[in-house]
Design a protein around this motif. Structure first.
Motif, PDB file in Angstrom:
ATOM      1  N   GLU A  43       0.843  -1.200   0.000  1.00 35.05           N
ATOM      2  CA  GLU A  43       0.000   0.000   0.000  1.00 35.05           C
ATOM      3  C   GLU A  43       0.881   1.254   0.000  1.00 35.05           C
ATOM      4  O   GLU A  43       1.999   1.249   0.530  1.00 35.05           O
ATOM      5  CB  GLU A  43      -0.914   0.003   1.220  1.00 35.05           C
ATOM      6  N   ASP A  66      -1.553   3.375   3.514  1.00 35.04           N
ATOM      7  CA  ASP A  66      -2.982   3.608   3.284  1.00 35.04           C
ATOM      8  C   ASP A  66      -3.803   2.370   3.662  1.00 35.04           C
ATOM      9  O   ASP A  66      -3.604   1.293   3.090  1.00 35.04           O
ATOM     10  CB  ASP A  66      -3.210   3.955   1.818  1.00 35.04           C
ATOM     11  N   ALA A  68      -7.216   2.008   3.306  1.00 32.47           N
ATOM     12  CA  ALA A  68      -8.560   2.037   2.715  1.00 32.47           C
ATOM     13  C   ALA A  68      -8.975   0.672   2.163  1.00 32.47           C
ATOM     14  O   ALA A  68     -10.086   0.200   2.419  1.00 32.47           O
ATOM     15  CB  ALA A  68      -8.615   3.095   1.616  1.00 32.47           C
ATOM     16  N   ARG A  69      -8.119   0.034   1.391  1.00 35.15           N
ATOM     17  CA  ARG A  69      -8.491  -1.236   0.770  1.00 35.15           C
ATOM     18  C   ARG A  69      -8.744  -2.309   1.824  1.00 35.15           C
ATOM     19  O   ARG A  69      -9.730  -3.062   1.760  1.00 35.15           O
ATOM     20  CB  ARG A  69      -7.396  -1.696  -0.191  1.00 35.15           C
ATOM     21  N   GLU A  71      -9.595  -1.862   4.928  1.00 32.85           N
ATOM     22  CA  GLU A  71     -10.782  -1.534   5.709  1.00 32.85           C
ATOM     23  C   GLU A  71     -12.053  -2.007   5.002  1.00 32.85           C
ATOM     24  O   GLU A  71     -13.007  -2.462   5.645  1.00 32.85           O
ATOM     25  CB  GLU A  71     -10.830  -0.036   5.984  1.00 32.85           C
ATOM     26  N   ASN A  72     -12.091  -1.901   3.673  1.00 36.41           N
ATOM     27  CA  ASN A  72     -13.236  -2.416   2.922  1.00 36.41           C
ATOM     28  C   ASN A  72     -13.327  -3.940   3.028  1.00 36.41           C
ATOM     29  O   ASN A  72     -14.415  -4.501   3.186  1.00 36.41           O
ATOM     30  CB  ASN A  72     -13.129  -2.000   1.453  1.00 36.41           C
ATOM     31  N   LEU A  73     -12.191  -4.598   2.949  1.00 36.65           N
ATOM     32  CA  LEU A  73     -12.183  -6.055   3.107  1.00 36.65           C
ATOM     33  C   LEU A  73     -12.636  -6.444   4.511  1.00 36.65           C
ATOM     34  O   LEU A  73     -13.326  -7.462   4.687  1.00 36.65           O
ATOM     35  CB  LEU A  73     -10.786  -6.600   2.834  1.00 36.65           C
ATOM     36  N   ALA A  75     -14.773  -4.796   6.432  1.00 38.17           N
ATOM     37  CA  ALA A  75     -16.232  -4.638   6.507  1.00 38.17           C
ATOM     38  C   ALA A  75     -16.948  -5.823   5.865  1.00 38.17           C
ATOM     39  O   ALA A  75     -17.950  -6.324   6.390  1.00 38.17           O
ATOM     40  CB  ALA A  75     -16.641  -3.336   5.824  1.00 38.17           C
ATOM     41  N   GLN A  76     -16.427  -6.295   4.752  1.00 39.28           N
ATOM     42  CA  GLN A  76     -17.018  -7.461   4.089  1.00 39.28           C
ATOM     43  C   GLN A  76     -16.895  -8.701   4.964  1.00 39.28           C
ATOM     44  O   GLN A  76     -17.844  -9.480   5.098  1.00 39.28           O
ATOM     45  CB  GLN A  76     -16.321  -7.693   2.748  1.00 39.28           C
ATOM     46  N   GLN A  77     -15.756  -8.888   5.583  1.00 37.13           N
ATOM     47  CA  GLN A  77     -15.543 -10.070   6.414  1.00 37.13           C
ATOM     48  C   GLN A  77     -16.400 -10.020   7.673  1.00 37.13           C
ATOM     49  O   GLN A  77     -16.893 -11.051   8.151  1.00 37.13           O
ATOM     50  CB  GLN A  77     -14.062 -10.181   6.781  1.00 37.13           C
TER      51      GLN A  77
END
Length: 321
Positions: A43, A66, A68-69, A71-73, A75-77
């Motif tokens: 990152e 960073d 961001a990527r 953090e999105n993963l 939330a999905q998990q």
């Protein structure tokens, strides 16, 4: 006349002493262990909290990447974890009463359909026996009867499954699925934490290798810290002195720019010989073999790394000791 007879031996002894000092002379530099700080992720770097030459303590924040990527993963998990937890709770609770009533109604409907299909088949058979219908009509009635019987059996099995409740195997599978999602959440959280890179040891930051906005490869070194826990002299031991320089041996260390003589202790000597580097010893010694060695010099901890130095045996000690 007698004066000249004893003066020559004295001069020879003095020359011999100087020659012995040259033979025990070793050079090197003051060093500290270089600890490479690496990035586990590729990152981009979004913040740098240190500068070259800064003194650091273990745990000081150095770089941030960073998140961001990841953090999105995360939330999905977390959503998958909630889904698995709900499924396990459902199996542990068992079927709801209204679900059982619905299954009973479906069974009654299937039984009625099967009864009706049996009656239709009997009538179709009677008509066929009197030669009032063809074989196709009889086959169609037979198929409807078999379909109705199968539907009745399926409804009965479904009701029985609900009445018997959840099996042990189903509960184990649901629990394992929940544990897998929890482990996934913990792994991504750890990856996010490691986007903040901290100093691994006490020491001085020798060099930052990346700037804000740059994206290092995973595992790439992004900074170098000079460990302050140990200060040592890296020297080259001539082949003729190898047997005398052993771990634990005390040596005199003279560092450029310092008047005092530091006491050093040999910590390690390489077992593999190499040719003496160009800057060590005298010109005729550079083609001879030497051994890399490290001499602990705790009294020089306040001096910078890379300073040239000279190492020798104490004056009263010869190279043959």
């Amino acid at each position: 006349m007698n004066y000249r007879h004893w003066l020559l031996p004295v001069m020879l002894i003095a020359l011999s002493a100087c020659d012995n000092n040259d033979k025990t002379f070793m050079v090197g530099t003051l060093e500290r262990d270089r600890v490479e700080v690496s990035a586990e992720s590729n990152e981009p770097i979004i913040a740098i909290h240190v500068s070259d030459g800064q003194m650091l303590e273990t745990g000081d924040l150095m770089f941030e990447q960073d998140p961001a990527r990841l953090e999105n993963l995360l939330a999905q998990q977390i959503a998958l974890k909630a889904q698995s937890a709900a499924r396990l709770a459902e199996l542990q609770r068992g079927p709801r009463p209204e679900t059982i009533r619905e299954a009973r109604a479906q069974l009654e409907s299937a039984q009625a359909s099967a009864k009706n299909a049996a009656a239709n088949l009997k009538r179709a058979q009677d008509i066929f026996d009197r030669d009032l219908s063809d074989q196709q009509s009889l086959d169609l009635a037979t198929t409807r009867r078999k379909t109705a019987v199968a539907a009745e059996q399926a409804a009965a099995e479904s009701l029985e499954r609900l009445l018997n409740g959840t099996t042990v195997e189903e509960l184990q599978q649901a629990a394992a699925a929940l544990e897998a999602t929890e482990a996934g959440v913990a792994r991504i959280q750890l990856d996010i934490e490691r986007l903040k890179i901290h100093a691994p040891v006490d020491g001085m930051l020798d060099k930052r290798l990346y700037q804000i906005g740059e994206r290092p490869l995973a595992g790439a070194t992004i900074g170098v810290v000079l460990d302050s826990s140990r200060t040592y002299a890296r020297i080259y031991v001539p082949e003729t002195l190898r047997s005398s320089v052993q771990p634990g041996r005390k040596l005199d260390v003279r560092i450029d720019g310092q008047e005092r003589v530091f006491e050093g202790t040999v910590r390690w000597v390489s077992a593999d010989a190499s040719f003496t580097p160009y800057f060590a010893l005298t010109e005729h010694d550079r083609s001879r073999l030497s051994y890399l060695a490290e001499v602990d010099v705790p009294g020089a901890s306040s001096l910078p790394s890379g300073v040239p130095l000279e190492v020798d045996f104490p004056v009263a000690v010869s190279a043959d000791d």
